[in-house]
Scaffold this motif. Sequence first.
Motif, PDB file in Angstrom:
ATOM      1  N   ALA A 117      -1.815  53.565   5.587  1.00  0.00           N
ATOM      2  CA  ALA A 117      -2.518  54.769   6.065  1.00  0.00           C
ATOM      3  C   ALA A 117      -3.899  54.893   5.431  1.00  0.00           C
ATOM      4  CB  ALA A 117      -1.688  56.009   5.751  1.00  0.00           C
ATOM      5  N   ILE A 118      -4.051  54.456   4.184  1.00  0.00           N
ATOM      6  CA  ILE A 118      -5.357  54.510   3.522  1.00  0.00           C
ATOM      7  C   ILE A 118      -6.219  53.326   3.949  1.00  0.00           C
ATOM      8  CG2 ILE A 118      -6.563  54.569   1.306  1.00  0.00           C
ATOM      9  CD1 ILE A 118      -4.838  57.020   1.762  1.00  0.00           C
ATOM     10  N   ALA A 119      -5.607  52.143   4.010  1.00  0.00           N
ATOM     11  CA  ALA A 119      -6.373  50.927   4.281  1.00  0.00           C
ATOM     12  C   ALA A 119      -6.817  50.812   5.739  1.00  0.00           C
ATOM     13  CB  ALA A 119      -5.540  49.695   3.901  1.00  0.00           C
ATOM     14  N   GLY A 120      -5.957  51.243   6.662  1.00  0.00           N
ATOM     15  CA  GLY A 120      -6.235  51.061   8.090  1.00  0.00           C
ATOM     16  C   GLY A 120      -7.598  51.582   8.531  1.00  0.00           C
ATOM     17  N   PRO A 121      -7.921  52.860   8.271  1.00  0.00           N
ATOM     18  CA  PRO A 121      -9.221  53.394   8.697  1.00  0.00           C
ATOM     19  C   PRO A 121     -10.414  52.709   8.030  1.00  0.00           C
ATOM     20  CG  PRO A 121      -7.685  55.171   8.188  1.00  0.00           C
ATOM     21  CD  PRO A 121      -7.060  53.904   7.705  1.00  0.00           C
ATOM     22  N   LEU A 122     -10.165  52.061   6.874  1.00  0.00           N
ATOM     23  CA  LEU A 122     -11.246  51.389   6.148  1.00  0.00           C
ATOM     24  C   LEU A 122     -11.423  49.940   6.592  1.00  0.00           C
ATOM     25  CD1 LEU A 122     -10.355  52.699   2.560  1.00  0.00           C
ATOM     26  CD2 LEU A 122     -12.236  53.500   4.011  1.00  0.00           C
ATOM     27  N   GLY A 123     -10.499  49.447   7.416  1.00  0.00           N
ATOM     28  CA  GLY A 123     -10.590  48.062   7.887  1.00  0.00           C
ATOM     29  C   GLY A 123     -10.318  47.037   6.805  1.00  0.00           C
ATOM     30  N   ILE A 124      -9.500  47.409   5.815  1.00  0.00           N
ATOM     31  CA  ILE A 124      -9.172  46.491   4.724  1.00  0.00           C
ATOM     32  C   ILE A 124      -7.664  46.248   4.718  1.00  0.00           C
ATOM     33  CG2 ILE A 124     -11.148  47.173   3.298  1.00  0.00           C
ATOM     34  CD1 ILE A 124      -9.252  48.973   1.695  1.00  0.00           C
ATOM     35  N   PRO A 125      -7.190  45.193   4.056  1.00  0.00           N
ATOM     36  CA  PRO A 125      -5.755  44.900   4.087  1.00  0.00           C
ATOM     37  C   PRO A 125      -4.931  45.851   3.234  1.00  0.00           C
ATOM     38  CG  PRO A 125      -6.898  43.300   2.712  1.00  0.00           C
ATOM     39  CD  PRO A 125      -7.961  44.122   3.376  1.00  0.00           C
ATOM     40  N   ALA A 126      -3.712  46.087   3.711  1.00  0.00           N
ATOM     41  CA  ALA A 126      -2.700  46.804   2.939  1.00  0.00           C
ATOM     42  C   ALA A 126      -1.600  45.810   2.605  1.00  0.00           C
ATOM     43  CB  ALA A 126      -2.141  47.977   3.728  1.00  0.00           C
ATOM     44  N   PHE A 127      -1.196  45.762   1.337  1.00  0.00           N
ATOM     45  CA  PHE A 127      -0.176  44.828   0.880  1.00  0.00           C
ATOM     46  C   PHE A 127       0.971  45.572   0.209  1.00  0.00           C
ATOM     47  CE2 PHE A 127      -4.217  42.352   0.133  1.00  0.00           C
ATOM     48  CZ  PHE A 127      -4.025  41.393   1.132  1.00  0.00           C
ATOM     49  N   ILE A 128       2.114  44.916   0.130  1.00  0.00           N
ATOM     50  CA  ILE A 128       3.128  45.246  -0.872  1.00  0.00           C
ATOM     51  C   ILE A 128       3.276  44.000  -1.741  1.00  0.00           C
ATOM     52  CG2 ILE A 128       4.350  46.902   0.567  1.00  0.00           C
ATOM     53  CD1 ILE A 128       6.537  44.695   0.931  1.00  0.00           C
ATOM     54  N   TYR A 129       3.823  44.177  -2.943  1.00  0.00           N
ATOM     55  CA  TYR A 129       3.924  43.024  -3.841  1.00  0.00           C
ATOM     56  C   TYR A 129       5.182  43.127  -4.693  1.00  0.00           C
ATOM     57  CZ  TYR A 129       2.258  38.980  -6.370  1.00  0.00           C
ATOM     58  OH  TYR A 129       2.141  37.699  -6.869  1.00  0.00           O
ATOM     59  N   ASP A 130       5.923  42.013  -4.772  1.00  0.00           N
ATOM     60  CA  ASP A 130       7.162  41.936  -5.554  1.00  0.00           C
ATOM     61  C   ASP A 130       8.040  43.160  -5.309  1.00  0.00           C
ATOM     62  OD1 ASP A 130       6.775  39.433  -6.620  1.00  0.00           O
ATOM     63  OD2 ASP A 130       5.995  40.121  -8.540  1.00  0.00           O
ATOM     64  N   ALA A 131       8.481  43.284  -4.076  1.00  0.00           N
ATOM     65  CA  ALA A 131       9.317  44.412  -3.679  1.00  0.00           C
ATOM     66  C   ALA A 131      10.625  44.437  -4.467  1.00  0.00           C
ATOM     67  CB  ALA A 131       9.628  44.334  -2.182  1.00  0.00           C
ATOM     68  N   VAL A 132      11.213  45.618  -4.552  1.00  0.00           N
ATOM     69  CA  VAL A 132      12.485  45.792  -5.259  1.00  0.00           C
ATOM     70  C   VAL A 132      13.532  44.818  -4.739  1.00  0.00           C
ATOM     71  CG1 VAL A 132      14.322  47.436  -5.786  1.00  0.00           C
ATOM     72  CG2 VAL A 132      11.952  48.226  -5.643  1.00  0.00           C
ATOM     73  N   SER A 133      13.509  44.560  -3.438  1.00  0.00           N
ATOM     74  CA  SER A 133      14.528  43.721  -2.805  1.00  0.00           C
ATOM     75  C   SER A 133      14.152  42.244  -2.766  1.00  0.00           C
ATOM     76  CB  SER A 133      14.784  44.209  -1.375  1.00  0.00           C
ATOM     77  OG  SER A 133      13.577  44.196  -0.623  1.00  0.00           O
ATOM     78  N   ALA A 134      13.064  41.851  -3.426  1.00  0.00           N
ATOM     79  CA  ALA A 134      12.682  40.434  -3.462  1.00  0.00           C
ATOM     80  C   ALA A 134      13.843  39.609  -4.006  1.00  0.00           C
ATOM     81  CB  ALA A 134      11.440  40.243  -4.313  1.00  0.00           C
ATOM     82  N   GLU A 335      -0.563  48.121 -12.947  1.00  0.00           N
ATOM     83  CA  GLU A 335      -1.288  46.891 -13.262  1.00  0.00           C
ATOM     84  C   GLU A 335      -0.698  45.709 -12.501  1.00  0.00           C
ATOM     85  OE1 GLU A 335      -2.714  44.743 -17.345  1.00  0.00           O
ATOM     86  OE2 GLU A 335      -0.554  44.980 -17.103  1.00  0.00           O
ATOM     87  N   ALA A 336       0.647  45.653 -12.427  1.00  0.00           N
ATOM     88  CA  ALA A 336       1.301  44.540 -11.732  1.00  0.00           C
ATOM     89  C   ALA A 336       0.929  44.520 -10.250  1.00  0.00           C
ATOM     90  CB  ALA A 336       2.818  44.647 -11.900  1.00  0.00           C
ATOM     91  N   LEU A 337       0.889  45.687  -9.622  1.00  0.00           N
ATOM     92  CA  LEU A 337       0.491  45.762  -8.208  1.00  0.00           C
ATOM     93  C   LEU A 337      -0.955  45.313  -8.035  1.00  0.00           C
ATOM     94  CD1 LEU A 337       2.087  49.186  -7.162  1.00  0.00           C
ATOM     95  CD2 LEU A 337       2.828  46.916  -6.417  1.00  0.00           C
ATOM     96  N   ALA A 338      -1.817  45.778  -8.935  1.00  0.00           N
ATOM     97  CA  ALA A 338      -3.240  45.438  -8.831  1.00  0.00           C
ATOM     98  C   ALA A 338      -3.471  43.943  -9.009  1.00  0.00           C
ATOM     99  CB  ALA A 338      -4.048  46.224  -9.858  1.00  0.00           C
ATOM    100  N   LEU A 339      -2.816  43.355  -9.993  1.00  0.00           N
ATOM    101  CA  LEU A 339      -3.008  41.924 -10.246  1.00  0.00           C
ATOM    102  C   LEU A 339      -2.436  41.083  -9.110  1.00  0.00           C
ATOM    103  CD1 LEU A 339      -2.269  41.711 -14.088  1.00  0.00           C
ATOM    104  CD2 LEU A 339      -4.487  41.770 -12.932  1.00  0.00           C
ATOM    105  N   GLY A 340      -1.340  41.556  -8.523  1.00  0.00           N
ATOM    106  CA  GLY A 340      -0.808  40.862  -7.353  1.00  0.00           C
ATOM    107  C   GLY A 340      -1.782  40.904  -6.197  1.00  0.00           C
ATOM    108  N   GLY A 341      -2.346  42.089  -5.946  1.00  0.00           N
ATOM    109  CA  GLY A 341      -3.341  42.222  -4.883  1.00  0.00           C
ATOM    110  C   GLY A 341      -4.568  41.375  -5.139  1.00  0.00           C
TER     111      GLY A 341
END
Length: 357
Positions: A117-134, A335-341
């Motif tokens: 929802a935040i990334a879409g209007p800005l035209g940038i990617p939205a990611f998830i990283y190392d999900a709980v269910s990985a 930090e983990a989310l940011a470094l993954g991104g």
Amino acid sequence: MQTYFILTINPGSTSTKIGVFENETEVFTQSVEHDSTILETFPTVNDQFEFRKKTVLEILTARQFNLHQLAAVVGRGGLLPPIHAGGYRVNQAMKDLILAGRLSPHASNLGALLADAIAGPLGIPAFIYDAVSADEMADVARVTGFPEIHRKSLCHVLNSKAMGRKYAKEMGKTYAEMNLVIAHLGGGISISAHKKGRIIDVIADDTGPFSPERSGGVPLLALVELIFSGDYQKNELLKKIRGQGGLKALLGTGDIREIEQRILSGDQKAKQVYAAQVYQIAKGIGEIAVVLKGEIDGIILTGGMAYSEKLTSMIKDYVTFLAPIKCLPGENEMEALALGGLRLLRGAEEPQLFSGN
């Protein structure tokens, strides 16, 4: 080197945390605790979406942060069907599955929706990283004595892998070169075996040591008797297992600092329960260590409880013979989310495709 500003979003059961990072450097992080009476007005977790989105935008506005500086938004990965570890770009299949409401209800499921929802209007990617269910677990680790039940890889994947990478870097190696046992000691406790960059087995928060809020593993025959005693409804038992179990049930509080003060004041019950928790954590580390056949480069103690020198020193007394021990306390999720991104933006990793299956 190119500069990337990354927004991270971590919706928790009663809080919303966000962070902004400039490459590896934290610009700011902030957590907003939500009044439980407000959250209870939403029939489902998905119904909290607009409320959580408003919270995120209000924080960014108050911080006077220009959204157009962002290169990506990374949300906490929720309880999706088992997927690979690492990064996924949020796509329509992922959003459709979350919005269908068939996932186990947890606020972390909103991470992908909020990021998009935040990334879409800005035209940038939205990611998830190392999900709980990985899930990278070895097939042999999935089998149980119940044909109807298989073990699942559910642990604190995000922080555990991040601390594995951090420790490897300190040792002058890569995470993919090391064998590690990582114990995440938080409101829930999980212990995982990391073999050359993969989590091959886990002791989940409902099968291992009791923790500040969870019962951990209990004798099955006694549990069956409790289930059919007629004294409890299903939701009451689930709360005893997760949320109102462990230290909360035994001592009336899950705050380890308070318990340590009670021990100093001579509370013998607190001392006994505290020692029992240490004992179970150490036993879990020993159990998972066998999976790596003794070839262990390090044991990492992380999570909020790892700030306690008393707790970690008592654990060390049990397990120091297995491998070097490193304390890396805290949740470290932002930090983990940011470094993954950042790895995804730099091309060090390729985002995976979520198919919905």
